[in-house]
Enzyme design. Structure first.
Site, PDB file in Angstrom:
ATOM      1  N   GLY A 250       0.757  -1.244   0.000  1.00  0.00           N
ATOM      2  CA  GLY A 250       0.000   0.000   0.000  1.00  0.00           C
ATOM      3  C   GLY A 250       0.782   1.283   0.000  1.00  0.00           C
ATOM      4  O   GLY A 250       0.180   2.367  -0.056  1.00  0.00           O
ATOM      5  N   GLU A 292       3.908  -6.745   1.338  1.00  0.00           N
ATOM      6  CA  GLU A 292       3.345  -7.084   0.019  1.00  0.00           C
ATOM      7  C   GLU A 292       3.250  -5.863  -0.884  1.00  0.00           C
ATOM      8  O   GLU A 292       2.157  -5.466  -1.282  1.00  0.00           O
ATOM      9  CB  GLU A 292       1.937  -7.650   0.202  1.00  0.00           C
ATOM     10  CG  GLU A 292       1.823  -8.799   1.149  1.00  0.00           C
ATOM     11  CD  GLU A 292       0.372  -9.141   1.465  1.00  0.00           C
ATOM     12  OE1 GLU A 292      -0.521  -8.281   1.295  1.00  0.00           O
ATOM     13  OE2 GLU A 292       0.133 -10.274   1.883  1.00  0.00           O
ATOM     14  N   PRO A 293       4.353  -5.243  -1.248  1.00  0.00           N
ATOM     15  CA  PRO A 293       4.251  -4.068  -2.125  1.00  0.00           C
ATOM     16  C   PRO A 293       3.941  -4.455  -3.569  1.00  0.00           C
ATOM     17  O   PRO A 293       4.448  -5.465  -4.070  1.00  0.00           O
ATOM     18  CB  PRO A 293       5.650  -3.437  -2.027  1.00  0.00           C
ATOM     19  CG  PRO A 293       6.553  -4.571  -1.679  1.00  0.00           C
ATOM     20  CD  PRO A 293       5.748  -5.571  -0.901  1.00  0.00           C
ATOM     21  N   ARG A 295       2.346  -1.588  -6.184  1.00  0.00           N
ATOM     22  CA  ARG A 295       2.511  -0.303  -6.882  1.00  0.00           C
ATOM     23  C   ARG A 295       3.923   0.277  -6.708  1.00  0.00           C
ATOM     24  O   ARG A 295       4.533   0.718  -7.678  1.00  0.00           O
ATOM     25  CB  ARG A 295       1.484   0.682  -6.306  1.00  0.00           C
ATOM     26  CG  ARG A 295       1.430   2.020  -7.010  1.00  0.00           C
ATOM     27  CD  ARG A 295       0.602   3.009  -6.187  1.00  0.00           C
ATOM     28  NE  ARG A 295      -0.716   2.509  -5.861  1.00  0.00           N
ATOM     29  CZ  ARG A 295      -1.789   2.631  -6.618  1.00  0.00           C
ATOM     30  NH1 ARG A 295      -1.699   3.254  -7.768  1.00  0.00           N
ATOM     31  NH2 ARG A 295      -2.956   2.152  -6.220  1.00  0.00           N
ATOM     32  N   CYS A 369     -14.925   5.081 -26.818  1.00  0.00           N
ATOM     33  CA  CYS A 369     -16.204   5.768 -27.014  1.00  0.00           C
ATOM     34  C   CYS A 369     -16.886   6.054 -25.691  1.00  0.00           C
ATOM     35  O   CYS A 369     -17.980   5.521 -25.402  1.00  0.00           O
ATOM     36  CB  CYS A 369     -17.079   4.939 -27.936  1.00  0.00           C
ATOM     37  SG  CYS A 369     -16.342   4.806 -29.557  1.00  0.00           S
ATOM     38  N   GLU A 370     -16.245   6.827 -24.877  1.00  0.00           N
ATOM     39  CA  GLU A 370     -16.769   7.297 -23.597  1.00  0.00           C
ATOM     40  C   GLU A 370     -16.245   8.709 -23.437  1.00  0.00           C
ATOM     41  O   GLU A 370     -15.035   8.929 -23.550  1.00  0.00           O
ATOM     42  CB  GLU A 370     -16.202   6.469 -22.427  1.00  0.00           C
ATOM     43  CG  GLU A 370     -16.532   5.008 -22.443  1.00  0.00           C
ATOM     44  CD  GLU A 370     -17.951   4.723 -22.017  1.00  0.00           C
ATOM     45  OE1 GLU A 370     -18.502   5.516 -21.235  1.00  0.00           O
ATOM     46  OE2 GLU A 370     -18.506   3.714 -22.485  1.00  0.00           O
ATOM     47  N   TYR A 398      -1.301  -1.221 -12.083  1.00  0.00           N
ATOM     48  CA  TYR A 398      -2.760  -1.172 -12.225  1.00  0.00           C
ATOM     49  C   TYR A 398      -3.173  -0.496 -13.545  1.00  0.00           C
ATOM     50  O   TYR A 398      -4.130   0.273 -13.596  1.00  0.00           O
ATOM     51  CB  TYR A 398      -3.394  -0.458 -11.007  1.00  0.00           C
ATOM     52  CG  TYR A 398      -3.007  -1.138  -9.712  1.00  0.00           C
ATOM     53  CD1 TYR A 398      -3.557  -2.367  -9.367  1.00  0.00           C
ATOM     54  CD2 TYR A 398      -2.053  -0.593  -8.863  1.00  0.00           C
ATOM     55  CE1 TYR A 398      -3.183  -3.018  -8.199  1.00  0.00           C
ATOM     56  CE2 TYR A 398      -1.669  -1.235  -7.696  1.00  0.00           C
ATOM     57  CZ  TYR A 398      -2.244  -2.447  -7.374  1.00  0.00           C
ATOM     58  OH  TYR A 398      -1.868  -3.092  -6.222  1.00  0.00           O
TER      59      TYR A 398
HETATM   60  N1  PLP Z   1      -1.756  -6.929  -0.634  1.00  0.00           N
HETATM   61  C1  PLP Z   1      -3.081  -6.997  -0.845  1.00  0.00           C
HETATM   62  C2  PLP Z   1      -3.876  -7.983  -0.062  1.00  0.00           C
HETATM   63  C3  PLP Z   1      -3.704  -6.152  -1.759  1.00  0.00           C
HETATM   64  O1  PLP Z   1      -5.024  -6.223  -1.958  1.00  0.00           O
HETATM   65  C4  PLP Z   1      -2.917  -5.225  -2.483  1.00  0.00           C
HETATM   66  C5  PLP Z   1      -3.522  -4.274  -3.444  1.00  0.00           C
HETATM   67  O2  PLP Z   1      -4.662  -4.062  -3.552  1.00  0.00           O
HETATM   68  C6  PLP Z   1      -1.539  -5.194  -2.256  1.00  0.00           C
HETATM   69  C7  PLP Z   1      -0.992  -6.058  -1.327  1.00  0.00           C
HETATM   70  C8  PLP Z   1      -0.640  -4.256  -3.005  1.00  0.00           C
HETATM   71  O3  PLP Z   1      -0.907  -2.938  -2.734  1.00  0.00           O
HETATM   72  P1  PLP Z   1      -0.011  -1.798  -3.395  1.00  0.00           P
HETATM   73  O4  PLP Z   1       0.032  -2.077  -4.842  1.00  0.00           O
HETATM   74  O5  PLP Z   1      -0.691  -0.541  -3.059  1.00  0.00           O
HETATM   75  O6  PLP Z   1       1.341  -1.911  -2.748  1.00  0.00           O
END
Ligand code: PLP
Length: 442
Positions: A250, A292-293, A295, A369-370, A398
């Site tokens: 996150g 868990e990165p 982004r 087409c939006e 994303y």
């Molecule tokens: N872990 C979980 C469970 C998630 O749902 C997400 C993204 O939605 C992430 C990790 C990765 O988040 P970010 O891409 O913001 O680091």
């Protein structure tokens, strides 16, 4: 140019040609066509290393970095993450399939999701997945049944909803009590009781993910405190020790020059401090810390490249700032839904005239087409014409992973660039791909 928004290897030649990974974007457009997504290998690898080394430096216990594949996943990207020593988080049978195809060991994979179909749980169990992050009592019940006769218990973590605000866009905030994700805290005892009666399940840890594009440390620290309170509760009431803890991913990234630049090392240091202090205060042993990165690993490594197809003057109208023209590009919301989905903002420049003075304020309109398909609003560029190339920064996360074939426009190709070499790692979709699943009536 705000270099901190572009890949580490960005360069501009005297002739105004933008390059990434030693490859000129105009040459890549000629070779691979547009729209085209580029992934800078050096930036991706550097981000992986920053996380791993920061964990090793700041956390006295075991640390694990899992790349959240939903940000961008294909076979080569999974291979890159694995080669940097990262585990992988997947959220579907499809992502699991790709991860295994890439050679990621099943034991290094975690399966997430609030609605994992039975078949996908069975698929994960069959391949010996490392951990399943259990999201609800219903899923726990199903897993208890599916694993009842297994010789080895399946390691699981419980995803909890800590009821913490993350101060991000509502669509990407997931930690509040009202979120669709995870166990409410008052369901922890019921979950523990069910796990105790499930010989096929082994609870190893607690997890939370409070959202994405978060710039402050405090919500993460609060999340760790809640998870540790829950760990203490499980130990005291159920004699269930917790050996792993995950505050999810996150960490935010800047997309425009006015957004802050979070320091991944400082973020990890803050997480580590919170876990160590929280464990000491509660008399808990140090768990393995799993982050868990997604982004923050891949976003800045990615650049989207479009051709400008046409332009249209904009009459001065209320609500439209002072942009004077639309520049119509050959991609848009189907390859990058973020601006239309939650008003995401981006930074762009002309890849073939990167040194020209940026004297015009324009909107960049997608081809779909939006009327909501406007990729960038009020962006300052050199006066541009059809045939110019537009590069959009921070486009790795994303975007392609959320791409669709709306209007039946084939999805773009993805090219990995490094040291002057460009490797196609996902070819452009073809018309044949578009009809591959169509079954004619006659
Ligand atoms: N872990 C979980 C469970 C998630 O749902 C997400 C993204 O939605 C992430 C990790 C990765 O988040 P970010 O891409 O913001 O680091």
């Amino acid at each position: 140019m705000d270099a901190f928004l572009w890949p580490d290897t960005v360069g501009v030649s005297a002739a105004g040609q933008l390059s990434i990974g030693g490859c000129e974007l105009a040459a890549l457009a000629r070779e691979f066509g547009t729209p085209l997504y580029l992934l800078d290998e050096a930036t991706f690898r550097a981000q992986c290393r920053t996380y791993r080394s920061a964990l090793a430096r700041h956390y006295p216990g075991t640390g694990q970095v899992h790349y959240a594949g939903k940000a961008l996943l294909n076979t080569a990207v999974a291979q890159l993450a694995t080669s940097e020593g990262l585990g992988l988080d997947v959220v579907s049978g499809g992502e699991l399939f790709v991860a295994l195809r890439a050679g990621v060991p099943a034991t290094h994979i975690h399966l997430h999701g609030n609605a994992k179909p039975r078949a996908e749980l069975e698929q994960a169990l069959a391949v010996g997945i490392g951990k399943i992050m259990v999201d609800s009592l219903d899923e726990l019940e199903l897993l208890a049944q599916l694993t009842a006769g297994c010789a080895q218990p399946q390691p699981i973590m419980l995803r909890l909803t800590p009821d913490i605000a993350a101060n991000t866009h509502a669509h990407i905030e997931t930690g509040r009590a009202t979120s669709k994700f995870g166990f409410a805290l008052d369901m922890l005892d019921a979950a523990a009781t069910r796990i105790a009666a499930a010989p096929g399940l082994q609870l190893v840890g607690l997890h939370a993910h409070i959202g994405s594009q978060i710039f402050q440390q405090t919500p993460f620290e609060q999340t760790i405190a809640v998870l540790l309170d829950c760990a203490a509760q499980l130990r005291e009431r159920h004699n269930l020790p917790i050996s792993q803890l995950s505050p999810g991913g996150g960490l935010g990234v800047p997309y425009t020059s006015d957004q802050p630049l979070p320091d991944a090392e400082a973020y990890i240091a803050a997480l580590a401090r919170a876990v160590v202090a929280g464990c000491t205060a509660r008399g808990l042993p140090l768990p393995a810390l799993v982050i868990e990165p997604g982004r923050s690993i891949v976003a800045r490594a990615g650049v989207a490249l479009y051709e400008i197809i046409a332009t249209k003057p904009i009459p001065l109208a209320e609500g439209y700032a002072s942009a004077t023209r639309y520049l119509h590009i050959d991609g848009g919301m189907a390859d990058n839904i973020r601006p239309a989905l939650y008003g995401a903002r981006y930074t762009a420049m002309l890849a073939n005239r990167a040194n020209a003075p940026e004297t015009e304020l324009v909107h960049i309109a997608g081809r779909y087409c939006e009327s909501g398909d406007v990729l960038l609003r009020d962006v300052r560029l050199p006066p541009a014409a059809p045939g110019d190339l537009l590069a959009v920064a921070v486009a790795g996360a994303y975007t392609l992973s959320m791409a669709s074939a709306y209007n039946l426009v084939p999805r773009p190709a993805l090219v990995l660039v490094a040291e002057g070499r460009a490797r196609l790692i996902q070819r452009r979709e073809t018309y044949a791909d578009l009809v591959a699943r169509d079954l004619p009536l006659v």
